[in-house]
Design a protein around this motif. Structure first.
Motif, PDB file in Angstrom:
ATOM      1  N   GLY A 133       0.832  -1.276  -0.081  1.00 21.52           N
ATOM      2  CA  GLY A 133      -0.079  -0.155  -0.071  1.00 21.52           C
ATOM      3  C   GLY A 133       0.846   1.279  -0.143  1.00 21.52           C
ATOM      4  O   GLY A 133       1.853   1.579  -0.787  1.00 21.52           O
ATOM      5  N   ASP A 137      -0.787   0.987   6.177  1.00 22.78           N
ATOM      6  CA  ASP A 137      -1.608   0.028   5.746  1.00 22.78           C
ATOM      7  C   ASP A 137      -3.141   0.562   5.829  1.00 22.78           C
ATOM      8  O   ASP A 137      -3.430   1.698   5.128  1.00 22.78           O
ATOM      9  CB  ASP A 137      -1.466  -0.974   6.684  1.00 22.78           C
ATOM     10  CG  ASP A 137      -0.477  -2.101   6.796  1.00 22.78           C
ATOM     11  OD1 ASP A 137       0.364  -2.103   5.758  1.00 22.78           O
ATOM     12  OD2 ASP A 137       0.307  -2.012   7.969  1.00 22.78           O
ATOM     13  N   GLU A 191      -4.580   4.205   3.931  1.00 25.39           N
ATOM     14  CA  GLU A 191      -5.503   4.257   3.169  1.00 25.39           C
ATOM     15  C   GLU A 191      -6.758   4.979   3.425  1.00 25.39           C
ATOM     16  O   GLU A 191      -7.269   5.885   2.761  1.00 25.39           O
ATOM     17  CB  GLU A 191      -5.995   2.727   2.800  1.00 25.39           C
ATOM     18  CG  GLU A 191      -5.338   1.867   2.164  1.00 25.39           C
ATOM     19  CD  GLU A 191      -4.933   2.285   0.830  1.00 25.39           C
ATOM     20  OE1 GLU A 191      -5.954   2.779   0.072  1.00 25.39           O
ATOM     21  OE2 GLU A 191      -3.706   2.115   0.196  1.00 25.39           O
ATOM     22  N   ARG A 222      -3.593  -2.607  -7.426  1.00 26.33           N
ATOM     23  CA  ARG A 222      -4.145  -3.453  -6.527  1.00 26.33           C
ATOM     24  C   ARG A 222      -5.617  -3.300  -6.965  1.00 26.33           C
ATOM     25  O   ARG A 222      -6.065  -2.196  -7.403  1.00 26.33           O
ATOM     26  CB  ARG A 222      -4.196  -3.189  -5.302  1.00 26.33           C
ATOM     27  CG  ARG A 222      -2.483  -3.247  -4.878  1.00 26.33           C
ATOM     28  CD  ARG A 222      -2.331  -3.044  -3.214  1.00 26.33           C
ATOM     29  NE  ARG A 222      -3.003  -1.847  -2.956  1.00 26.33           N
ATOM     30  CZ  ARG A 222      -2.262  -0.740  -2.938  1.00 26.33           C
ATOM     31  NH1 ARG A 222      -1.095  -0.744  -3.537  1.00 26.33           N
ATOM     32  NH2 ARG A 222      -2.824   0.468  -2.700  1.00 26.33           N
TER      33      ARG A 222
END
Length: 124
Positions: free
Chosen positions: A21, A66, A70, A123
Protein backbone atom coordinates in the motif's frame (compact mmCIF):
# COMPACT_ATOMS: atom_id res chain seq x y z
CA UNK A 1 6.57 26.49 5.47
CA UNK A 2 4.44 28.69 7.71
CA UNK A 3 6.97 30.89 9.50
CA UNK A 4 9.94 32.58 7.89
CA UNK A 5 13.20 33.87 9.33
CA UNK A 6 14.17 34.38 12.03
CA UNK A 7 11.70 31.87 13.55
CA UNK A 8 11.59 29.39 10.68
CA UNK A 9 9.03 26.61 11.06
CA UNK A 10 7.48 24.11 8.64
CA UNK A 11 5.50 20.89 8.32
CA UNK A 12 5.76 18.38 5.51
CA UNK A 13 3.88 15.32 4.33
CA UNK A 14 5.61 12.43 2.58
CA UNK A 15 3.68 9.70 0.72
CA UNK A 16 5.68 6.62 -0.17
CA UNK A 17 4.61 3.54 -2.17
CA UNK A 18 5.11 0.39 -0.12
CA UNK A 19 4.73 -3.29 -1.13
CA UNK A 20 1.37 -3.49 0.67
CA UNK A 21 0.00 0.00 0.00
CA UNK A 22 1.28 3.42 1.00
CA UNK A 23 3.03 5.05 3.91
CA UNK A 24 2.08 8.60 4.86
CA UNK A 25 4.49 10.43 7.14
CA UNK A 26 4.18 13.94 8.51
CA UNK A 27 7.37 15.85 9.20
CA UNK A 28 6.60 17.84 12.33
CA UNK A 29 9.25 19.72 14.24
CA UNK A 30 9.95 18.58 17.81
CA UNK A 31 8.46 21.04 20.26
CA UNK A 32 5.24 21.38 18.25
CA UNK A 33 2.09 20.74 20.30
CA UNK A 34 -1.30 20.31 18.62
CA UNK A 35 -4.71 21.02 20.06
CA UNK A 36 -6.39 17.60 20.68
CA UNK A 37 -8.77 18.24 17.76
CA UNK A 38 -6.33 20.34 15.76
CA UNK A 39 -4.85 17.74 13.39
CA UNK A 40 -7.68 16.94 11.02
CA UNK A 41 -9.26 17.01 7.58
CA UNK A 42 -12.47 18.96 7.16
CA UNK A 43 -15.16 18.68 4.53
CA UNK A 44 -17.23 21.81 4.88
CA UNK A 45 -17.96 22.25 8.57
CA UNK A 46 -17.44 18.55 9.38
CA UNK A 47 -14.21 16.88 10.46
CA UNK A 48 -14.02 13.70 8.35
CA UNK A 49 -10.62 12.52 9.63
CA UNK A 50 -8.50 13.35 12.65
CA UNK A 51 -5.66 11.93 14.63
CA UNK A 52 -5.11 12.00 18.34
CA UNK A 53 -1.98 9.87 18.21
CA UNK A 54 0.44 11.24 20.81
CA UNK A 55 3.41 11.27 18.42
CA UNK A 56 1.47 13.32 15.88
CA UNK A 57 0.22 15.80 18.47
CA UNK A 58 3.67 16.35 19.98
CA UNK A 59 5.98 16.24 16.96
CA UNK A 60 7.65 12.99 18.02
CA UNK A 61 6.69 10.94 14.96
CA UNK A 62 3.59 10.72 12.82
CA UNK A 63 3.45 7.83 10.35
CA UNK A 64 0.43 5.99 8.95
CA UNK A 65 0.64 2.64 7.16
CA UNK A 66 -1.69 -0.03 5.79
CA UNK A 67 -5.40 0.67 6.43
CA UNK A 68 -4.66 3.81 8.43
CA UNK A 69 -2.77 5.27 5.46
CA UNK A 70 -5.61 4.28 3.10
CA UNK A 71 -8.18 5.98 5.35
CA UNK A 72 -6.05 9.12 5.50
CA UNK A 73 -5.54 9.18 1.71
CA UNK A 74 -9.28 8.66 1.14
CA UNK A 75 -10.00 11.62 3.44
CA UNK A 76 -7.43 13.72 1.58
CA UNK A 77 -9.22 12.90 -1.69
CA UNK A 78 -12.72 13.71 -0.39
CA UNK A 79 -12.01 16.50 2.10
CA UNK A 80 -11.75 20.22 1.47
CA UNK A 81 -8.86 21.13 3.74
CA UNK A 82 -6.25 20.05 6.25
CA UNK A 83 -6.71 21.93 9.52
CA UNK A 84 -3.81 22.36 11.91
CA UNK A 85 -4.24 24.13 15.27
CA UNK A 86 -1.06 24.06 17.33
CA UNK A 87 1.70 25.88 19.15
CA UNK A 88 4.93 25.78 17.17
CA UNK A 89 8.41 25.11 18.52
CA UNK A 90 8.86 28.85 19.16
CA UNK A 91 5.73 28.99 21.34
CA UNK A 92 3.74 30.83 18.66
CA UNK A 93 0.07 29.81 18.33
CA UNK A 94 -0.85 28.71 14.81
CA UNK A 95 -4.21 28.04 13.18
CA UNK A 96 -3.57 26.91 9.60
CA UNK A 97 -5.90 25.65 6.90
CA UNK A 98 -4.44 24.04 3.79
CA UNK A 99 -6.65 23.44 0.78
CA UNK A 100 -6.93 19.91 -0.57
CA UNK A 101 -8.60 21.16 -3.76
CA UNK A 102 -5.77 20.08 -6.07
CA UNK A 103 -4.80 16.92 -4.19
CA UNK A 104 -6.87 14.67 -6.50
CA UNK A 105 -4.90 15.77 -9.58
CA UNK A 106 -1.59 15.47 -7.72
CA UNK A 107 -2.56 12.00 -6.46
CA UNK A 108 -3.49 10.84 -9.98
CA UNK A 109 -0.13 12.06 -11.31
CA UNK A 110 1.72 10.44 -8.38
CA UNK A 111 0.12 7.04 -8.97
CA UNK A 112 0.72 7.13 -12.75
CA UNK A 113 4.35 8.16 -12.30
CA UNK A 114 4.87 5.55 -9.57
CA UNK A 115 3.50 2.82 -11.85
CA UNK A 116 5.68 3.96 -14.76
CA UNK A 117 8.74 3.71 -12.51
CA UNK A 118 7.69 0.27 -11.18
CA UNK A 119 7.31 1.68 -7.68
CA UNK A 120 3.67 0.71 -7.48
CA UNK A 121 1.63 -2.18 -8.77
CA UNK A 122 -2.08 -1.85 -9.40
CA UNK A 123 -4.21 -3.42 -6.69
CA UNK A 124 -7.85 -4.33 -7.09
Amino acid sequence: MFSFRPKFAAQFVFITPEPEGFKVEFGIEPGTFFNPSGFRIDNGEEAIWRTRRPGCLTGLGCTFEDQRAEALLDAMLTGDAFRFVFRDRHGQSQDLTGSLGTFGAAWADFTVQSQQRNLLTMRE
